[in-house]
Design a protein around this motif. Structure first.
Motif, PDB file in Angstrom:
ATOM      1  N   GLY A 169       0.802  -1.221   0.000  1.00 15.38           N
ATOM      2  CA  GLY A 169       0.000   0.000   0.000  1.00 15.38           C
ATOM      3  C   GLY A 169       0.831   1.266   0.000  1.00 15.38           C
ATOM      4  O   GLY A 169       0.341   2.333   0.376  1.00 15.38           O
ATOM      5  N   LEU A 170       2.089   1.171  -0.431  1.00 14.19           N
ATOM      6  CA  LEU A 170       2.989   2.316  -0.411  1.00 14.19           C
ATOM      7  C   LEU A 170       3.540   2.602  -1.804  1.00 14.19           C
ATOM      8  O   LEU A 170       3.674   1.702  -2.626  1.00 14.19           O
ATOM      9  CB  LEU A 170       4.167   2.048   0.523  1.00 14.19           C
ATOM     10  N   LYS A 171       3.869   3.861  -2.026  1.00 14.07           N
ATOM     11  CA  LYS A 171       4.551   4.249  -3.262  1.00 14.07           C
ATOM     12  C   LYS A 171       5.852   4.943  -2.889  1.00 14.07           C
ATOM     13  O   LYS A 171       5.874   5.860  -2.069  1.00 14.07           O
ATOM     14  CB  LYS A 171       3.687   5.185  -4.105  1.00 14.07           C
ATOM     15  N   GLY A 172       6.955   4.499  -3.489  1.00 18.50           N
ATOM     16  CA  GLY A 172       8.247   5.127  -3.249  1.00 18.50           C
ATOM     17  C   GLY A 172       8.441   6.317  -4.171  1.00 18.50           C
ATOM     18  O   GLY A 172       8.155   6.233  -5.368  1.00 18.50           O
ATOM     19  N   LEU A 173       8.904   7.414  -3.624  1.00 14.86           N
ATOM     20  CA  LEU A 173       9.079   8.642  -4.409  1.00 14.86           C
ATOM     21  C   LEU A 173      10.541   8.983  -4.675  1.00 14.86           C
ATOM     22  O   LEU A 173      10.862   9.560  -5.715  1.00 14.86           O
ATOM     23  CB  LEU A 173       8.413   9.822  -3.693  1.00 14.86           C
ATOM     24  N   ALA A 174      11.425   8.671  -3.733  1.00 10.89           N
ATOM     25  CA  ALA A 174      12.837   9.059  -3.897  1.00 10.89           C
ATOM     26  C   ALA A 174      13.690   8.350  -2.849  1.00 10.89           C
ATOM     27  O   ALA A 174      13.175   7.830  -1.855  1.00 10.89           O
ATOM     28  CB  ALA A 174      12.998  10.569  -3.750  1.00 10.89           C
ATOM     29  N   TYR A 175      14.987   8.350  -3.100  1.00  6.71           N
ATOM     30  CA  TYR A 175      15.968   7.873  -2.125  1.00  6.71           C
ATOM     31  C   TYR A 175      16.787   9.075  -1.656  1.00  6.71           C
ATOM     32  O   TYR A 175      17.319   9.817  -2.476  1.00  6.71           O
ATOM     33  CB  TYR A 175      16.910   6.844  -2.761  1.00  6.71           C
ATOM     34  N   TRP A 176      16.870   9.230  -0.331  1.00  3.92           N
ATOM     35  CA  TRP A 176      17.644  10.332   0.243  1.00  3.92           C
ATOM     36  C   TRP A 176      18.831   9.772   1.020  1.00  3.92           C
ATOM     37  O   TRP A 176      18.698   8.833   1.800  1.00  3.92           O
ATOM     38  CB  TRP A 176      16.781  11.177   1.174  1.00  3.92           C
ATOM     39  N   ASP A 177      19.983  10.385   0.816  1.00  2.00           N
ATOM     40  CA  ASP A 177      21.209   9.944   1.480  1.00  2.00           C
ATOM     41  C   ASP A 177      21.273  10.391   2.938  1.00  2.00           C
ATOM     42  O   ASP A 177      20.842  11.498   3.275  1.00  2.00           O
ATOM     43  CB  ASP A 177      22.449  10.541   0.786  1.00  2.00           C
ATOM     44  N   ASN A 178      21.832   9.517   3.766  1.00  2.00           N
ATOM     45  CA  ASN A 178      22.419   9.969   5.029  1.00  2.00           C
ATOM     46  C   ASN A 178      23.920  10.061   4.813  1.00  2.00           C
ATOM     47  O   ASN A 178      24.549  11.017   5.205  1.00  2.00           O
ATOM     48  CB  ASN A 178      22.074   9.000   6.166  1.00  2.00           C
ATOM     49  N   GLY A 179      24.475   9.049   4.129  1.00  2.00           N
ATOM     50  CA  GLY A 179      25.886   9.125   3.765  1.00  2.00           C
ATOM     51  C   GLY A 179      26.597   7.792   3.856  1.00  2.00           C
ATOM     52  O   GLY A 179      25.998   6.757   4.140  1.00  2.00           O
ATOM     53  N   MET A 180      27.892   7.830   3.609  1.00  2.00           N
ATOM     54  CA  MET A 180      28.736   6.636   3.680  1.00  2.00           C
ATOM     55  C   MET A 180      29.244   6.468   5.114  1.00  2.00           C
ATOM     56  O   MET A 180      29.541   7.450   5.804  1.00  2.00           O
ATOM     57  CB  MET A 180      29.903   6.743   2.709  1.00  2.00           C
ATOM     58  N   LYS A 181      29.369   5.219   5.528  1.00  2.00           N
ATOM     59  CA  LYS A 181      29.684   4.911   6.918  1.00  2.00           C
ATOM     60  C   LYS A 181      31.192   4.891   7.215  1.00  2.00           C
ATOM     61  O   LYS A 181      32.000   4.585   6.344  1.00  2.00           O
ATOM     62  CB  LYS A 181      29.086   3.554   7.299  1.00  2.00           C
ATOM     63  N   VAL A 182      31.495   5.208   8.461  1.00  2.00           N
ATOM     64  CA  VAL A 182      32.839   5.085   9.019  1.00  2.00           C
ATOM     65  C   VAL A 182      32.761   4.074  10.173  1.00  2.00           C
ATOM     66  O   VAL A 182      31.674   3.721  10.626  1.00  2.00           O
ATOM     67  CB  VAL A 182      33.374   6.435   9.536  1.00  2.00           C
ATOM     68  N   MET A 183      33.901   3.616  10.632  1.00  2.00           N
ATOM     69  CA  MET A 183      33.975   2.730  11.802  1.00  2.00           C
ATOM     70  C   MET A 183      34.582   3.484  12.976  1.00  2.00           C
ATOM     71  O   MET A 183      35.537   4.257  12.786  1.00  2.00           O
ATOM     72  CB  MET A 183      34.847   1.515  11.503  1.00  2.00           C
TER      73      MET A 183
ATOM     74  N   HIS B 107      31.934  10.570  19.376  1.00  2.10           N
ATOM     75  CA  HIS B 107      33.382  10.823  19.344  1.00  2.10           C
ATOM     76  C   HIS B 107      33.940  11.123  20.741  1.00  2.10           C
ATOM     77  O   HIS B 107      35.149  11.024  20.958  1.00  2.10           O
ATOM     78  CB  HIS B 107      33.692  11.989  18.397  1.00  2.10           C
ATOM     79  N   GLU B 108      33.065  11.476  21.683  1.00  2.00           N
ATOM     80  CA  GLU B 108      33.519  11.748  23.045  1.00  2.00           C
ATOM     81  C   GLU B 108      33.843  10.454  23.801  1.00  2.00           C
ATOM     82  O   GLU B 108      34.551  10.479  24.803  1.00  2.00           O
ATOM     83  CB  GLU B 108      32.454  12.534  23.817  1.00  2.00           C
ATOM     84  N   VAL B 109      33.283   9.333  23.312  1.00  2.18           N
ATOM     85  CA  VAL B 109      33.491   8.055  24.002  1.00  2.18           C
ATOM     86  C   VAL B 109      34.110   7.002  23.070  1.00  2.18           C
ATOM     87  O   VAL B 109      34.042   5.804  23.321  1.00  2.18           O
ATOM     88  CB  VAL B 109      32.154   7.530  24.598  1.00  2.18           C
ATOM     89  N   GLN B 110      34.734   7.481  21.984  1.00  5.36           N
ATOM     90  CA  GLN B 110      35.454   6.617  21.053  1.00  5.36           C
ATOM     91  C   GLN B 110      36.778   7.294  20.703  1.00  5.36           C
ATOM     92  O   GLN B 110      36.790   8.452  20.282  1.00  5.36           O
ATOM     93  CB  GLN B 110      34.646   6.396  19.764  1.00  5.36           C
ATOM     94  N   THR B 111      37.860   6.582  20.866  1.00  8.93           N
ATOM     95  CA  THR B 111      39.174   7.198  20.649  1.00  8.93           C
ATOM     96  C   THR B 111      39.618   7.169  19.188  1.00  8.93           C
ATOM     97  O   THR B 111      40.483   7.932  18.800  1.00  8.93           O
ATOM     98  CB  THR B 111      40.256   6.477  21.483  1.00  8.93           C
ATOM     99  N   ASN B 112      39.022   6.283  18.399  1.00 10.15           N
ATOM    100  CA  ASN B 112      39.478   6.104  17.016  1.00 10.15           C
ATOM    101  C   ASN B 112      38.315   6.047  16.031  1.00 10.15           C
ATOM    102  O   ASN B 112      37.283   5.441  16.315  1.00 10.15           O
ATOM    103  CB  ASN B 112      40.307   4.822  16.878  1.00 10.15           C
ATOM    104  N   LEU B 113      38.512   6.687  14.887  1.00 12.43           N
ATOM    105  CA  LEU B 113      37.540   6.660  13.798  1.00 12.43           C
ATOM    106  C   LEU B 113      38.283   6.361  12.501  1.00 12.43           C
ATOM    107  O   LEU B 113      39.295   6.998  12.203  1.00 12.43           O
ATOM    108  CB  LEU B 113      36.801   7.999  13.704  1.00 12.43           C
ATOM    109  N   THR B 114      37.788   5.397  11.745  1.00 17.13           N
ATOM    110  CA  THR B 114      38.393   5.046  10.458  1.00 17.13           C
ATOM    111  C   THR B 114      37.434   5.392   9.330  1.00 17.13           C
ATOM    112  O   THR B 114      36.287   4.928   9.318  1.00 17.13           O
ATOM    113  CB  THR B 114      38.734   3.546  10.394  1.00 17.13           C
ATOM    114  N   VAL B 115      37.907   6.222   8.415  1.00 16.44           N
ATOM    115  CA  VAL B 115      37.109   6.573   7.231  1.00 16.44           C
ATOM    116  C   VAL B 115      37.275   5.421   6.231  1.00 16.44           C
ATOM    117  O   VAL B 115      38.311   5.285   5.589  1.00 16.44           O
ATOM    118  CB  VAL B 115      37.575   7.907   6.617  1.00 16.44           C
ATOM    119  N   SER B 116      36.240   4.601   6.153  1.00 11.47           N
ATOM    120  CA  SER B 116      36.297   3.385   5.338  1.00 11.47           C
ATOM    121  C   SER B 116      35.331   3.413   4.162  1.00 11.47           C
ATOM    122  O   SER B 116      35.531   2.706   3.172  1.00 11.47           O
ATOM    123  CB  SER B 116      35.992   2.167   6.214  1.00 11.47           C
ATOM    124  N   ASP B 117      34.257   4.208   4.277  1.00 12.52           N
ATOM    125  CA  ASP B 117      33.227   4.277   3.231  1.00 12.52           C
ATOM    126  C   ASP B 117      32.771   2.875   2.823  1.00 12.52           C
ATOM    127  O   ASP B 117      32.483   2.607   1.659  1.00 12.52           O
ATOM    128  CB  ASP B 117      33.742   5.030   1.997  1.00 12.52           C
TER     129      ASP B 117
END
Length: 240
Positions: free
Chosen positions: A41-55, A124-134
């Motif tokens: 019962g739904l129609k899709g209109l578009a896809y919206w980005d949140n973005g690529m993920k990091v770890m 980021h306040e409770v994680q010491t490391n972030l990896t940009v992995s996309d």
């Protein structure tokens, strides 16, 4: 909604770049997925980005072996569960609102998300490391009640479709800027070390995680995965 094919968006490294993502969401594959919503019962209109993920974690995440034994928070998804098992980590399903406290108290060691979500939730306040992995993608389907949509005059639907197209371009531009700004802000705090994978490291991650495509094919559909591979190849990226 019980449409398992949408979990294809959770597959790691299924979108090698934004060009391929756009080809999928704006082309026949994206429309084919929307058609599967109509029985609901739904129609899709578009896809919206949140973005690529990091770890993120409280240890450097450069090599696949760095994930071994880590408790990693995930959204509820069979694909994401399989993704972290492929890295020899322990996936933990947790509500988004509970992640900060879980990181703070050691209930989980890390997570994956977009930079904007990491920053706004103060992870980021409770994680010491972030990896940009996309390595993965988070996005949204814009949907409307099909019965309501079909009841609208044709000229009104045409106007709304045009407006949605413009809004989608605008929304995706905002998402990209917010992620870029969030990453810069995280770096500026000095609380989290931001690391970019080398080509060799990304190749190692990709090799380990491409196994998830095969193991999840019965769930999300091998034909669908192959169709996305073809879009990648058309954009000049070989997937196999």
């Amino acid at each position: 909604l019980g449409v398992k094919e949408f979990e294809v968006f959770d597959l790691p490294y299924i979108f090698p770049n934004r060009t391929v993502l756009q080809r999928v969401t704006e082309g026949p594959i994206g429309q084919g997925l929307f058609q599967k919503l109509e029985s609901k019962g739904l129609k899709g209109l578009a896809y919206w980005d949140n973005g690529m993920k990091v770890m993120t974690a409280n240890r450097p995440l450069h090599k696949v072996s760095d994930f071994r034994g880590l408790k990693m928070r995930i959204q509820s998804s069979k694909v994401l569960d399989e993704q972290f098992r492929a890295l020899k980590a322990n996936p933990q399903v947790l509500a988004f609102s509970e992640v900060y406290q879980a990181m703070q108290t050691g209930v989980v060691d890390g997570s994956e998300n977009t930079p904007s979500n990491v920053f706004t939730q103060k992870m980021h306040e409770v994680q010491t490391n972030l990896t940009v992995s996309d390595h993965g993608y988070i996005g949204y389907a814009v949907i409307v009640n099909k019965k309501f949509w079909d009841s609208l005059p044709a000229d009104v639907r045409t106007e709304l479709e045009g407006a949605m197209k413009e809004a989608t371009t605008y929304a995706n531009t905002i998402a990209q800027k917010e992620n870029d700004d969030a990453l810069a802000a995280i770096k500026a705090t000095g609380k989290t070390k931001v690391y970019y994978l080398t080509d060799e490291e990304k190749a190692e991650w990709r090799k380990a995680l491409m196994t998830v495509h095969k193991s999840m094919a019965p769930r999300v559909g091998k034909d669908l995965i192959d169709a996305i591979y073809k879009e990648s190849e058309a954009a000049g990226v070989k997937m196999n």
